[in-house]
Scaffold this motif. Structure first.
Motif, mmCIF file in Angstrom:
data_model
loop_
_atom_site.group_PDB
_atom_site.id
_atom_site.type_symbol
_atom_site.label_atom_id
_atom_site.label_comp_id
_atom_site.label_asym_id
_atom_site.label_seq_id
_atom_site.Cartn_x
_atom_site.Cartn_y
_atom_site.Cartn_z
ATOM 1 N N ALA A 140 0.827 -1.209 0.000
ATOM 2 C CA ALA A 140 0.000 0.000 0.000
ATOM 3 C C ALA A 140 0.858 1.255 0.000
ATOM 4 O O ALA A 140 0.378 2.339 0.304
ATOM 5 N N GLY A 141 2.142 1.101 -0.357
ATOM 6 C CA GLY A 141 3.050 2.236 -0.385
ATOM 7 C C GLY A 141 3.643 2.438 -1.763
ATOM 8 O O GLY A 141 3.033 2.120 -2.784
ATOM 9 N N ASP A 142 4.866 2.925 -1.790
ATOM 10 C CA ASP A 142 5.573 3.215 -3.024
ATOM 11 C C ASP A 142 5.936 1.908 -3.734
ATOM 12 O O ASP A 142 6.548 1.020 -3.131
ATOM 13 N N PRO A 143 5.601 1.765 -5.026
ATOM 14 C CA PRO A 143 5.932 0.521 -5.735
ATOM 15 C C PRO A 143 7.425 0.326 -5.950
ATOM 16 O O PRO A 143 7.856 -0.747 -6.378
ATOM 17 N N ALA A 144 8.243 1.346 -5.654
ATOM 18 C CA ALA A 144 9.689 1.199 -5.818
ATOM 19 C C ALA A 144 10.232 0.050 -4.975
ATOM 20 O O ALA A 144 11.187 -0.632 -5.362
ATOM 21 N N GLU A 145 9.645 -0.166 -3.820
ATOM 22 C CA GLU A 145 10.081 -1.281 -2.972
ATOM 23 C C GLU A 145 9.845 -2.606 -3.672
ATOM 24 O O GLU A 145 10.695 -3.503 -3.663
ATOM 25 N N LEU A 146 8.685 -2.747 -4.321
ATOM 26 C CA LEU A 146 8.380 -3.978 -5.041
ATOM 27 C C LEU A 146 9.337 -4.174 -6.209
ATOM 28 O O LEU A 146 9.777 -5.290 -6.494
ATOM 29 N N ARG A 147 9.660 -3.077 -6.892
ATOM 30 C CA ARG A 147 10.580 -3.180 -8.026
ATOM 31 C C ARG A 147 11.984 -3.564 -7.543
ATOM 32 O O ARG A 147 12.710 -4.281 -8.244
ATOM 33 N N ALA A 148 12.355 -3.090 -6.373
ATOM 34 C CA ALA A 148 13.647 -3.495 -5.810
ATOM 35 C C ALA A 148 13.664 -4.994 -5.544
ATOM 36 O O ALA A 148 14.661 -5.677 -5.814
ATOM 37 N N TRP A 149 12.574 -5.528 -5.017
ATOM 38 C CA TRP A 149 12.493 -6.963 -4.769
ATOM 39 C C TRP A 149 12.510 -7.759 -6.077
ATOM 40 O O TRP A 149 12.934 -8.909 -6.108
ATOM 41 N N ALA A 150 12.009 -7.146 -7.126
ATOM 42 C CA ALA A 150 11.936 -7.832 -8.418
ATOM 43 C C ALA A 150 13.255 -7.798 -9.179
ATOM 44 O O ALA A 150 13.375 -8.411 -10.246
ATOM 45 N N ALA A 151 14.272 -7.118 -8.648
ATOM 46 C CA ALA A 151 15.553 -6.984 -9.344
ATOM 47 C C ALA A 151 16.445 -8.199 -9.099
ATOM 48 O O ALA A 151 17.560 -8.090 -8.612
ATOM 49 N N GLN A 152 15.928 -9.381 -9.416
ATOM 50 C CA GLN A 152 16.666 -10.636 -9.284
ATOM 51 C C GLN A 152 16.004 -11.653 -10.216
ATOM 52 O O GLN A 152 14.949 -11.384 -10.774
ATOM 53 N N ASP A 153 16.634 -12.785 -10.402
ATOM 54 C CA ASP A 153 16.137 -13.752 -11.381
ATOM 55 C C ASP A 153 15.741 -15.086 -10.747
ATOM 56 O O ASP A 153 15.775 -16.128 -11.384
ATOM 57 N N ARG A 154 15.345 -15.034 -9.470
ATOM 58 C CA ARG A 154 14.967 -16.264 -8.772
ATOM 59 C C ARG A 154 13.484 -16.333 -8.439
ATOM 60 O O ARG A 154 12.897 -17.415 -8.382
#
Length: 316
Positions: A102-116
């Motif tokens: 419910a906050g800034d999607p930048a946190e989600l994009r940071a979590w998505a910066a991997q290939d696992r």
């Protein structure tokens, strides 16, 4: 690795595939499919949720995955661990993470910066992409098509409205008219992105800040609750501005065949009357059920590339 942080992350083909697949799960045509057997999904919700959390939990289990559920008090971020380190740990142990910040999607994009690990946005402050997919799935199931549909959205231009605008405009001939209180409309960024999509796909999006001269013969009337999860309004008198935007039975005089949509939870007597929510035109609870079917389609889409590679003899 596939992630869904925004509907903008999906190609037109991906969007249509997920919506069609969700409709297939909803119709029962795909019952029994378990393509996620042997995978583990993390279900992480910092904010309250009934439908989205249950939809992804139930959907993952139905597709054969195991789940681990977390709430906002469970993680070591509460004792000082950085969100980035938490995401790195998640990616070493989970195949998919469904997260509502419910906050800034930048946190989600940071979590998505991997290939696992795949990351799915179960609602951020700016957009609710899985709700948008649910809405499209519901329209497809009810009308048998999305192209050419006319939708009237009444209420705040919140993250649900943003997802609707970014999804519906990608179908040719659709018309989305939003009626939002002054100062509570779509953000300039979302409106610009939706207008660009409409221009590219032959659809129409308009937004006005009053309830005069409503469009006639729309196919669906949609509203959302006035107080979005995790937000507050700076104006203490905001309810006065919202009062004219209540969805009542009067709206059906101009559109007697329209269905009623609501992302729920609903506050009867505020954004919608009980007469409408519980009435013959309402498909809001079918829409709620379709959140599970749409969640299944999203989970499958996130992992299908890896599943197909494994089936071909590649690494899982």
């Amino acid at each position: 690795m596939r992630h869904l942080i925004s509907l903008d992350d999906l190609t037109d083909a991906d969007l249509r595939s997920i919506v069609a697949r969700g409709a297939g799960f909803s119709s029962g045509e795909l019952a029994g499919a378990r393509p996620l057997e042997g995978t583990v999904a993390g279900i992480y919700f910092r904010r309250t949720s009934t439908r989205t959390r249950t939809a992804f939990s139930s959907g993952a289990l139905r597709l054969g995955a195991q789940i681990i559920a977390y709430n906002g008090e469970d993680l070591q971020t509460n004792t000082g661990e950085t969100s980035e380190d938490t995401g790195r740990v998640f990616s070493r142990m989970l195949d998919t993470l469904v997260a509502r910040t419910a906050g800034d999607p930048a946190e989600l994009r940071a979590w998505a910066a991997q290939d696992r690990m795949s990351v799915v946005n179960a609602m951020s402050a700016d957009e609710h992409p899985t709700q948008g997919l649910t809405d499209l799935t519901t329209l497809l199931r009810h009308f048998g098509r999305i192209e050419g549909l006319r939708v009237l959205y009444v209420g705040e231009g919140n993250n649900t409205a943003a997802a609707l605008a970014l999804g519906l405009t990608r179908f040719a001939g659709t018309e989305l008219e939003l009626r939002t209180p002054e100062g509570y409309g779509l953000t300039a960024d979302v409106r610009a992105r939706a207008e660009a999509l409409a221009a590219a796909h032959g659809s129409v999006i308009t937004e006005r800040h009053g309830m005069a001269d409503l469009p006639a013969d729309v196919d669906a009337v949609y509203t959302s609750r006035w107080q979005t999860t995790g937000t507050s309004k700076p104006d203490p008198d905001w309810r006065r501005a919202f009062a004219p935007f209540q969805v009542t039975g009067e709206l059906w005089r101009a559109a007697p065949k329209a269905v009623f949509l609501h992302d729920l939870p609903a506050h009867r007597g505020e954004e919608v009357t009980a007469e409408v929510l519980d009435g013959q035109h309402s498909i809001a609870f079918d829409q709620a059920e379709n959140k599970m079917h749409s969640a299944m389609a999203v989970l499958e889409w996130c992992r299908v590339g890896i599943i197909e590679e494994a089936a071909a003899g590649g690494p899982l």
